[in-house]
Design an enzyme around this catalytic site. Structure first.
Site, short mmCIF file in Angstrom:
data_model
loop_
_atom_site.label_atom_id
_atom_site.label_comp_id
_atom_site.label_asym_id
_atom_site.label_seq_id
_atom_site.Cartn_x
_atom_site.Cartn_y
_atom_site.Cartn_z
N LYS A 80 52.53 34.90 35.28
CA LYS A 80 51.46 33.91 35.45
C LYS A 80 50.79 33.63 34.11
CE LYS A 80 47.47 32.98 38.48
NZ LYS A 80 46.55 33.55 39.48
N SER A 155 46.20 30.75 43.61
CA SER A 155 46.43 30.08 42.35
C SER A 155 47.74 30.45 41.65
CB SER A 155 45.27 30.40 41.40
OG SER A 155 45.27 31.78 41.08
N SER A 179 44.97 34.96 45.56
CA SER A 179 45.79 34.13 44.69
C SER A 179 47.26 34.52 44.56
CB SER A 179 45.17 34.05 43.29
OG SER A 179 44.15 33.07 43.29
#
Ligand SMILES: [Zn+2]
Lengths: 479, 481, 97
Positions: A80, A155, A179
């Site tokens: 990420k 996310s 997330s």
């Protein structure tokens, strides 16, 4: 026959270790896959192909020489874009960090590298991890691999989509209020948010420090155990990192769940929950029942305050964490206007997207004079209340089960007009973050081709229980 | 005119630490190249996290104990949120005594003559970076930031408004810095290591804050200016308003900052990246055991052991380095009184005159004791010794070398002094005549002899020779008559 | 639900000033509506009875994480790697007054 890029991490490790598979060949296959699908999915923001291929060659050499190969040897991983990687651009999907190339590796990156994992690239996310759909990205949204009109969740949407469509074998995301569990659920993969303090946050670009953990996303439960073995553990650079005896999470794989007690909090099955989601989740609970577990419906009254409490705390912390992006020391820098104050304000106006601005303003408000007690302090007290409720529940139950997401993956753009509606998606995931407990999302079927995930929450440090029950469920659903 | 109340907020770096408060960067940044003593943590690079320096907490506890403060049994760090170009993260990790926060210590006092100045609280925080300008702050198109200082451990000591004159504020600060010096935790002679904000209010007026006072010397100046300003306003019937003013060191005036109220809105909240620190009684005890001698005890001992005057003892305690220097001298040479007079008088006076810091002078205790022995043995005069002392401070040469190089040895030769006396008598006939009647004129003649020898003539001998000569002269005159 | 607190545009302006984010007129209008929706939802926690409860500032129960006072060589190269504007060794910043 599985294609080479479709293998699980444990299979890759096994094949490289016994010489069946060339690391280079496999990594090349992954990059071919990325080339093939990522223009549609947009999981990656940056690929680090040259570096990855060099590392793959090194691993092949080591394998040829019979040298020691790490527990993640050769495994191609996506990271990420809020986890710092030395020499690989790390943007948080924000214009404000669009040119930021860290000069250091996050602790988790050091750890996976030490076990010979290979970093393929950095994945898309909601800007600074603020969002539940990966639509709030300066670089554009990630698309759900199962339906190109729908969101991947967020996310950590890029990290989940990449694993789902085999552009990476495993990935790391971060989970502040769901997330990794949200996109894992929407993309049909497994995402685990570990106990707060189990995995070092050093190198994770902060959104809400007191809530978030770096979290693995994988294709199957065995991979999860291997990856968690690698990243969990004390780090002296993170003051909130816990000194716990290192566990071997693979030992929970295959253990039966006879006598396991499951609590089913009715607040996490709220009336807004999609009926197909409800059905699949209950089906999964019944599968576990068939395997010898028992379940009881319970009520955790305080949960109705969880979402508000979560957003107040997260936004407050965020408003402070994101203050540093003023353009002086790193990141996007706008032209100067007037004095420092005007220049900072302009810089930040241009560097941040709308959702980030909204949350900073909200957080600034919640901390400001006269409102601190009403919002921030109250939210932190509510957190205590929720923790007490959960403590009570964990006296009776080994794990709690619920839908990960109350809804199916929604359409791109559907919730952009109404931020509050977007927040509501996190209803079932935020409690685990508030109490610091581990929680996992495991696929439990689909509806109309759209994946559905079940969430299990355990007591802090009981990741083992989550792995145990998830593995059993995975095994049963595969049969 | 009405009563004055002054309170101080002292920021003192913990200069004796090896590393910064939350990272491992070294602390001896002074004189180093800009931005050379920094790392990703103190620069606030995204993803980095603070880890608390244990010694910083211990030094702070030691200070709190020495100020008679109550040590909290648990303390938290809070974020103080405000933007400024000297802030690496645009928040400062500090402490807070509201909103559930607990600072390191509360209460306590510092004794100064005739009163105790009460301490309100003591807290630990991080120092911001340093801003410099191309040209002046007003004309500079941009500012330049040096982060070397960012993250240095800083102790904030807040007093109650117990001081009643700028002079008292200065005396308090002297005492405080002497205490810190005795504790060996903050060396205030290091540039910018102790800084201060002051608040002052006069009867009939509101409280005014003065910020940006960079050294203790400036505190008295700034407060005096502010006192006069407020007094003048009150005379005109204008009451001072509550405001924050900035001390302009160059123009020596305070300027209103016209801070908007909201700028004081710091949005404090607990630092989530740091955990609470529990301060057990046992921990405090082990720190207490290391408590060195403090100024009051130090003074008493100097007076008792060396029979020094209270005035000299005061100075030696206030200038702890000089006090230590004194004791080393006193170990070597048996005349502590004379030593203390030399150190407190001539040496310190010369350092002040030349703007030299104590630690910059190039002499050792042996320099002083050797010099004193030379005086006591009549090799040089006291007056010459002063010249020698000044030369020693600058060059670091031993006194005997200086005396030799400059030919400063006392003239003991009867012959030479007689010769010179004759010469003086030749050239000052009138004075010689006067000297028969007038003691003053005689001293003039002695002075002339001394002058010819540049002070090296043995004064007693010269005195004797001149007197003898005068008697001789008198006899001669009487004979003539 | 009764809305006790609503943010005026003036307050949003003030908050954006505090947060050093310039907002356009359009954003001020939009935010004022959206933030008030969100705040009225946040008001939900008013109902929670937490009178005797301490806040959970730290979800894990640890304390005294301290490091020994050892200095390590600084690493200015790492720290300065991403600085957009340097002047000599200084980081260039906008003017102060
Ligand atoms: Zn540093």
């Amino acid at each position: 026959m599985k294609k080479i890029f479709e293998y699980s991490a444990f299979q890759i490790v096994e094949k490289i270790r016994n010489g069946e598979l060339s690391s280079l060949e496999y990594i090349n296959a992954l990059f071919d896959r990325i080339k093939e699908v990522d223009s549609k999915i947009h999981a990656y923001l940056t690929v680090a192909k040259d570096m990855a291929l060099d590392e793959a060659k090194e691993i092949d050499e080591k394998a040829n020489k019979g040298e020691h190969l790490g527990s993640l040897c050769g495994v191609g991983m996506a990271i990420k874009d809020n986890i710092c990687t030395e020499s690989i651009r790390t943007t948080c999907s924000s214009k404000s960090l669009s040119n930021f190339t860290p000069s250091y590796d996050a602790t988790v990156i050091e750890r996976i590298r030490k076990e010979d994992a290979i970093i393929l690239g950095k994945t898309n996310m909601d800007e600074f991890a603020m969002g539940s759909s990966t639509e709030y990205s300066f670089f554009g949204p990630t698309i759900n691999p199962y339906n190109d009109e729908r969101v991947a969740g967020g996310s950590s949407g890029g990290s989940a989509a990449a694993v789902a469509i085999s552009e990476a074998t495993a990935s790391l995301g971060s989970d502040t209020g769901g997330s990794v569990r949200c996109p894992a659920s929407f993309c049909g993969v497994i995402g685990l948010k570990p106990t707060y303090g189990l995995v070092s946050r050093y190198g994770l670009i902060a959104y809400a420090n007191s809530l978030e953990q770096i979290s693995p996303i994988v294709k199957d439960v065995r991979d999860l155990a291997i990856l968690l073995n690698c990243i969990a553990g004390h780090d002296e650079r993170d003051s909130t990192s816990l000194k716990v005896v290192k566990d071997d999470y693979t030992r929970f794989i295959g253990n039966d769940i006879k006598g396991l007690k499951i609590g089913v909090p009715k607040e996490l099955f709220g009336h807004g929950t999609n009926k197909h989601v409800l059905k699949r989740v209950w089906d999964a609970i019944h599968v576990l029942e068939d395997l010898g577990a028992s379940y009881t419906e319970i009520s955790l009254d305080s949960l109705e305050y969880a979402l508000a409490s979560y957003y107040i705390i997260a936004n407050s912390e965020a408003s402070s964490n994101l203050a540093r992006y003023d353009g002086l020391r790193y990141g996007f820098r706008s032209d100067e206007v007037n004095d420092w104050s005007d220049t900072f304000s302009k810089n930040r106006r241009e560097g941040f997207g709308q959702e980030v601005k909204r949350r900073i303003i909200l957080g600034t408000f919640a901390l400001s004079a006269g409102y601190y007690n009403k919002y921030y302090l109250k939210a932190q007290k509510v957190r205590t209340l929720i923790k007490k409720d959960f403590d009570k529940a964990f006296k009776k139950f080994d794990i709690l089960a619920s839908p990960t997401m109350p809804i199916l993956p929604f359409k791109l753009g559907e919730k952009l007009k109404n931020p509050l509606e977007m927040y509501m998606c996190d209803l079932d995931t935020v409690p685990a973050n508030l109490i610091g407990a581990p929680a996992i999302s495991v696929p439990c079927g689909s509806y109309d081709g759209l994946p559905i995930g079940i969430q299990f929450i355990a007591q802090p440090f009981k990741e083992g229980s989550l792995i145990q029950v998830s593995y059993k469920l995975e095994e049963s659903l595969q049969d | 005119m009405g009563n004055i109340k002054i309170g101080l907020e002292v920021h003192s770096q913990l200069t004796n630490l090896n590393s910064k408060l939350f990272c491992s960067c070294p602390t001896d940044y002074r004189g180093k190249e800009a931005n050379s003593y920094i790392c990703t943590v103190c620069m606030g690079i995204p993803g980095t996290l603070p880890v608390l320096n244990k010694k910083a907490v211990e030094d702070a506890i030691l200070i709190a104990l020495s100020l008679n403060s109550k040590i909290s049994d648990k303390m938290y760090f809070f974020r103080k949120n405000y933007f400024y170009p000297d802030m690496p993260k645009n928040f400062q990790i500090s402490q807070y005594d509201k909103a559930g926060g607990i600072t390191l210590a509360t209460g306590g006092y510092v004794s100064i003559p005739n009163k105790k100045v009460r301490i309100r609280r003591i807290q630990i925080e991080e120092d911001p970076a340093r801003i410099t300008y191309e040209g002046t702050i007003y004309k500079s198109k941009s500012s330049l930031v040096d982060y070397n200082r960012a993250g240095i451990a800083l102790l904030e000591i807040v007093t109650e408004p117990d001081m009643e004159s700028p002079k008292e504020a200065r005396i308090f600060l002297q005492k405080l810095s002497s205490i810190l010096e005795h504790l060996d935790v903050c060396h205030s002679y290091l540039e910018g290591s102790m800084r201060c904000d002051a608040n002052i209010s006069m009867e009939g007026g509101k409280r005014v804050e003065i910020k940006n006072i960079s050294s203790f010397k400036e505190v008295e100046r700034a407060l005096n200016f502010e006192m006069t300003r407020q007094r003048n306003l009150l005379i005109k019937g204008i009451s001072t308003k509550m405001e924050t003013r900035h001390w302009d060191e160059i123009r020596r005036v305070t300027i209103s900052l016209r801070i908007k109220e909201e700028e004081e809105e710091y949005r404090y909240f607990p630092e989530p990246d740091l955990v609470p620190t529990i301060i057990t009684k046992e921990w405090v005890e082990t720190i207490k055991d290391k408590m060195p001698e403090l100024p009051d005890a130090h003074k008493e001992r100097l007076i008792k052991k060396y029979e020094l005057s209270p005035q000299n003892a005061d100075v030696l305690v206030n200038y702890k380095l000089l006090g230590d220097f004194f004791e080393k001298c006193a170990e070597i040479y048996y005349k502590p009184g004379a030593i203390s007079n030399w150190l407190v008088g001539d040496l310190l006076g010369y350092l002040h005159e030349k703007g030299i810091q104590l630690q910059e002078m190039k002499i050792s205790p042996v320099h002083i004791t050797k010099m004193l022995k030379m005086v006591d043995n009549g090799i040089i005069s006291g007056k010459i010794a002063k010249t020698v002392l000044e030369e020693m401070i600058i060059s670091g040469k031993m006194p005997e070398i200086i005396v030799k190089e400059k030919g400063l040895i006392r003239i003991h030769s009867d012959e030479l002094i007689e010769q010179l006396t004759n010469k003086v008598f030749e050239e000052n006939k009138e004075a010689v005549n006067d000297a028969l009647e007038d003691e003053k004129a005689m001293h003039y003649l002695i002075g002339q002899v001394m002058k010819l020898t540049k002070g090296r003539a043995d004064p007693e001998l010269t005195n004797k020779v001149v007197r003898d000569k005068l008697i001789e002269h008198k006899k001669l005159l009487e004979k003539k008559n | 639900m009764k809305i006790e607190k609503s943010l005026s545009k003036m307050e949003i302006k003030h908050l954006s000033w505090l947060a050093k984010i310039e907002l356009t007129k359009k954003e001020e209008d939009l935010f004022s509506n959206q933030l008030n929706d969100i705040l009225s939802y946040f008001q939900k926690i008013d109902e929670a009875n937490v009178e005797d409860l301490p806040p959970t500032y730290h979800v894990i129960d640890i304390s005294n994480v301290l490091r020994s006072d050892k200095s390590r060589p600084p690493n200015p190269e790492q720290a300065l790697k991403n600085v957009p504007k340097l002047k000599g060794r200084y980081v260039k910043a906008p003017r102060i007054v």
